[in-house]
Design an enzyme around this catalytic site. Sequence first.
Site, short mmCIF file in Angstrom:
data_model
loop_
_atom_site.label_atom_id
_atom_site.label_comp_id
_atom_site.label_asym_id
_atom_site.label_seq_id
_atom_site.Cartn_x
_atom_site.Cartn_y
_atom_site.Cartn_z
NE ARG A 80 -14.97 1.45 16.50
CZ ARG A 80 -14.53 2.39 17.31
NH1 ARG A 80 -14.04 2.07 18.48
NH2 ARG A 80 -14.56 3.65 16.95
CD GLN A 109 8.41 2.14 11.43
OE1 GLN A 109 7.47 2.91 11.58
NE2 GLN A 109 9.48 2.46 10.73
CG ASN A 110 8.88 -3.67 7.26
OD1 ASN A 110 8.33 -2.58 7.19
ND2 ASN A 110 10.08 -3.90 6.77
CG ASP A 163 7.87 -7.95 5.40
OD1 ASP A 163 8.71 -8.34 6.24
OD2 ASP A 163 8.01 -6.92 4.73
CG HIS A 170 3.58 -1.10 13.17
ND1 HIS A 170 4.08 -0.37 12.12
CD2 HIS A 170 3.59 -0.27 14.24
CE1 HIS A 170 4.37 0.85 12.54
NE2 HIS A 170 4.09 0.94 13.82
CB CYS A 215 -10.24 -13.00 17.79
SG CYS A 215 -11.83 -12.16 17.88
CB CYS A 252 -13.48 -15.43 16.46
SG CYS A 252 -12.57 -15.97 17.90
N GLY A 299 14.72 2.30 5.17
CA GLY A 299 13.51 2.21 4.36
C GLY A 299 12.23 2.62 5.06
CG ASN A 342 14.22 6.06 2.94
OD1 ASN A 342 13.66 4.96 2.83
ND2 ASN A 342 13.55 7.18 2.88
#
Length: 376
Positions: free
Chosen positions: A74, A120-121, A123, A140, A148, A187, A229, A254
């Site tokens: 921020r 949680q990735n 990609d 996430h 924005c 923005c 993982g 994992n």
Amino acid sequence: MAAATERAAAALQTSQRVAVLLGAGISVGSGIPDFRSPGGMYDTLRPDLLTATPAQRALMARDPTAVVSWTIFRENQLPYLELRRPFILGINEGRWKPSLAHYFLQELQDRGKLHRCYSQNIDGLELMTGLDRSRVVTCHGSLGAISCEFCGKPADRDWFTSALRSSIRDIYGTDDSAPKTSTPISCPACGRPGLKPSTVLYGRSLPGDFFEAMEADFPSTIDLVIVVGTSLTVSPANQIPCLAARDTPRIVVNMEPVGEDLGLDFASKRDIFLGGACDDSFANLLRELGWSSTFASKPAGERRQQHQQHQQHQQNAEQEVAIEALLVKIKDQARSKELGLGARRVLLSDMLDSLRHLEHEIDADQWLYEEQPLLN
Ligand SMILES: [Zn+2]
């Protein structure tokens, strides 16, 4: 107790509504580094390279995850954009492809077993496999969409990507066309410099559909949880294995065992640990389940094989370059008059060892890829 892979296969055979929780470890096989592992993003973060105030640098040095936090973003958007620049550009170019572990999820879906994929990735690789979007919750957020942080309005991805390329410098030193200093990207909607991929910064709230899905799935709907993982350290996604009903089996795939502090117990009958690289564990599971041939016969499996061959060619090319460089050094050293004969002999012998080591590596890789295809 039977071997872990056998037990995991048995649990998968009888399950009908599987929930999978993905972390960065599943994408390591695709070439994306795991943030939390040694050598990963947080481990190698160099605050001194980022455009930031001394106070912001000190904060990032104390806690590397601050670089992707709302606290810093921020005030100053540049550290985030500089750190993520190659990742955002690479995702936009389709540089990384899903791996066998990602396609295993699609196999579960095709067999009517996948109920939900909590990722949680950021990609988006799991979404490139043909997984039904409605089954996937990106806890996430995702790099695939731009918005924005200040006004929440979306922005065009291609426009943002080209602005990123021309406005943000390359701290990794791999892109000569990058500018030498970074300029904020405004923005178009609110004029403030809040544009970034719509991933969740530390200190911001998670998407609402994450909590809705958890409420709908647990405790009774899900009959098997597979954790893939992830270090199970980031709340609240790390609570997912704990929300399952008390007798619901949990499989952890994992590099090392995780979640013991959350109550997972791999000595118990309930919890199963499959150690090592995710792709290897899922390849073993496919074999154990007798799913390998159908898996490999699908376009996804073919793509995976092509991807492996491509990686193999790249690796070979890199090793050839290393061998060439070493040969030049060896020739120079053999002719050099700077050192005595004894010292030159020791140096040459070390270099020849390195050369043999490189040759062994190539042989081992050839064997792995040609004689032992992952999918057979
Ligand atoms: Zn805005």
